[in-house]
Scaffold this motif. Structure first.
Motif, mmCIF file in Angstrom:
data_model
loop_
_atom_site.group_PDB
_atom_site.id
_atom_site.type_symbol
_atom_site.label_atom_id
_atom_site.label_comp_id
_atom_site.label_asym_id
_atom_site.label_seq_id
_atom_site.Cartn_x
_atom_site.Cartn_y
_atom_site.Cartn_z
ATOM 1 N N VAL A 149 0.843 -1.210 0.000
ATOM 2 C CA VAL A 149 0.000 0.000 0.000
ATOM 3 C C VAL A 149 0.874 1.255 0.000
ATOM 4 C CG1 VAL A 149 -1.650 1.334 1.375
ATOM 5 C CG2 VAL A 149 -1.995 -1.118 1.055
ATOM 6 N N ALA A 150 1.908 1.269 0.847
ATOM 7 C CA ALA A 150 2.789 2.437 0.911
ATOM 8 C C ALA A 150 3.537 2.641 -0.402
ATOM 9 C CB ALA A 150 3.779 2.288 2.063
ATOM 10 N N ALA A 151 3.865 1.550 -1.100
ATOM 11 C CA ALA A 151 4.578 1.664 -2.379
ATOM 12 C C ALA A 151 3.683 2.204 -3.490
ATOM 13 C CB ALA A 151 5.148 0.309 -2.781
ATOM 14 N N LEU A 152 2.372 2.135 -3.310
ATOM 15 C CA LEU A 152 1.452 2.678 -4.311
ATOM 16 C C LEU A 152 1.510 4.198 -4.391
ATOM 17 C CD1 LEU A 152 -1.680 0.422 -3.694
ATOM 18 C CD2 LEU A 152 -0.022 0.256 -5.567
ATOM 19 N N PHE A 153 1.946 4.838 -3.315
ATOM 20 C CA PHE A 153 2.073 6.288 -3.309
ATOM 21 C C PHE A 153 3.406 6.660 -3.961
ATOM 22 C CE2 PHE A 153 -1.157 5.516 -0.270
ATOM 23 C CZ PHE A 153 -1.945 6.655 -0.248
ATOM 24 N N PRO A 154 3.385 7.532 -4.945
ATOM 25 C CA PRO A 154 4.621 7.844 -5.678
ATOM 26 C C PRO A 154 5.641 8.607 -4.830
ATOM 27 C CG PRO A 154 2.834 9.284 -6.393
ATOM 28 C CD PRO A 154 2.243 8.289 -5.436
ATOM 29 N N GLY A 155 6.905 8.347 -5.106
ATOM 30 C CA GLY A 155 7.987 9.096 -4.476
ATOM 31 C C GLY A 155 8.389 8.616 -3.107
ATOM 32 N N GLY A 156 7.981 7.440 -2.685
ATOM 33 C CA GLY A 156 8.325 6.952 -1.355
ATOM 34 C C GLY A 156 9.136 5.680 -1.401
ATOM 35 N N ILE A 157 8.454 4.560 -1.569
ATOM 36 C CA ILE A 157 9.090 3.250 -1.553
ATOM 37 C C ILE A 157 9.065 2.655 -2.952
ATOM 38 C CG2 ILE A 157 8.921 0.891 -0.673
ATOM 39 C CD1 ILE A 157 7.533 2.035 1.796
ATOM 40 N N ARG A 158 10.218 2.114 -3.362
ATOM 41 C CA ARG A 158 10.311 1.345 -4.603
ATOM 42 C C ARG A 158 11.028 0.042 -4.286
ATOM 43 N NH1 ARG A 158 13.834 3.253 -7.955
ATOM 44 N NH2 ARG A 158 14.660 4.794 -6.518
ATOM 45 N N VAL A 159 10.475 -1.056 -4.780
ATOM 46 C CA VAL A 159 11.064 -2.370 -4.546
ATOM 47 C C VAL A 159 11.270 -3.043 -5.893
ATOM 48 C CG1 VAL A 159 10.809 -4.573 -3.349
ATOM 49 C CG2 VAL A 159 9.883 -2.497 -2.332
ATOM 50 N N ASP A 160 12.473 -3.616 -6.073
ATOM 51 C CA ASP A 160 12.848 -4.140 -7.385
ATOM 52 C C ASP A 160 12.288 -5.517 -7.730
ATOM 53 O OD1 ASP A 160 14.255 -1.815 -7.802
ATOM 54 O OD2 ASP A 160 16.208 -2.684 -7.335
ATOM 55 N N ASP A 161 12.259 -6.443 -6.770
ATOM 56 C CA ASP A 161 11.849 -7.799 -7.114
ATOM 57 C C ASP A 161 11.133 -8.486 -5.947
ATOM 58 O OD1 ASP A 161 13.956 -8.272 -5.402
ATOM 59 O OD2 ASP A 161 15.259 -9.165 -6.899
ATOM 60 N N PHE A 162 10.641 -9.699 -6.217
ATOM 61 C CA PHE A 162 9.857 -10.440 -5.237
ATOM 62 C C PHE A 162 10.662 -10.796 -3.996
ATOM 63 C CE2 PHE A 162 8.393 -14.468 -3.455
ATOM 64 C CZ PHE A 162 7.112 -14.102 -3.081
ATOM 65 N N VAL A 163 11.904 -11.205 -4.176
ATOM 66 C CA VAL A 163 12.746 -11.571 -3.037
ATOM 67 C C VAL A 163 12.941 -10.370 -2.123
ATOM 68 C CG1 VAL A 163 15.044 -12.378 -2.355
ATOM 69 C CG2 VAL A 163 13.892 -13.427 -4.298
ATOM 70 N N THR A 164 13.133 -9.204 -2.702
ATOM 71 C CA THR A 164 13.296 -7.991 -1.905
ATOM 72 C C THR A 164 12.016 -7.667 -1.154
ATOM 73 O OG1 THR A 164 14.913 -7.182 -3.509
ATOM 74 C CG2 THR A 164 14.002 -5.573 -1.984
ATOM 75 N N TRP A 165 10.858 -7.883 -1.783
ATOM 76 C CA TRP A 165 9.583 -7.677 -1.089
ATOM 77 C C TRP A 165 9.509 -8.565 0.146
ATOM 78 C CZ3 TRP A 165 6.290 -3.892 -1.379
ATOM 79 C CH2 TRP A 165 6.075 -3.223 -2.579
ATOM 80 N N ALA A 166 9.846 -9.836 -0.027
ATOM 81 C CA ALA A 166 9.763 -10.788 1.082
ATOM 82 C C ALA A 166 10.750 -10.425 2.187
ATOM 83 C CB ALA A 166 10.020 -12.208 0.570
ATOM 84 N N LEU A 167 11.996 -10.127 1.818
ATOM 85 C CA LEU A 167 13.002 -9.772 2.820
ATOM 86 C C LEU A 167 12.677 -8.452 3.502
ATOM 87 C CD1 LEU A 167 16.278 -10.875 0.995
ATOM 88 C CD2 LEU A 167 15.156 -11.983 2.939
#
Length: 128
Positions: free
Chosen positions: A80-98
């Protein structure tokens, strides 16, 4: 009312620490300073709203996964927080999990230790 505000402050501080630790440890997790404050606030609000909702959903339909509710609600709050622009960006699934694991651990640890520190100061002040 003061206790509520202290708990909100602790939750926001631990959320910020969790996101900062994830950004520091994971090369695929990006926390931009321009939207970082918004990301922290959105994450904290999403986490506090989603945790009871996901817990009740799991309790009714999948009681075997109740132990992982904190991780699931942390992951959903990160999304949800990543949906807002300019805050959180995550590159891949493993990074999401970690990232979910790291943020969950830091917020859980902070949510357990910080109230103890505040209560210790309160008890010491009351005794003096």
């Amino acid at each position: 009312m003061v206790r509520f505000l202290i708990r909100v402050a602790i939750f926001v501080v631990t959320a910020a620490l969790g996101l900062l630790v994830a950004a520091w440890l994971l090369p695929g997790f990006h926390l931009d300073w321009e939207g970082g404050i918004i990301a922290v606030v959105v994450f904290a609000i999403a986490q506090s709203v989603l945790s009871p909702f996901i817990f009740n959903l799991a309790r009714k339909h999948a009681s075997a996964v109740l132990g992982g509710i904190g991780l699931v609600s942390t992951l959903v709050a990160l999304i949800v927080a990543a949906l807002f622009p300019g805050g959180i960006r995550v590159d891949d699934f493993v990074t999401w999990a970690l990232a979910a694991l790291i943020v969950w651990f830091v917020t859980a640890l902070g949510g357990w230790l910080l109230p103890l520190l505040f209560l210790k100061k309160k008890v010491t002040a009351a005794r003096a």
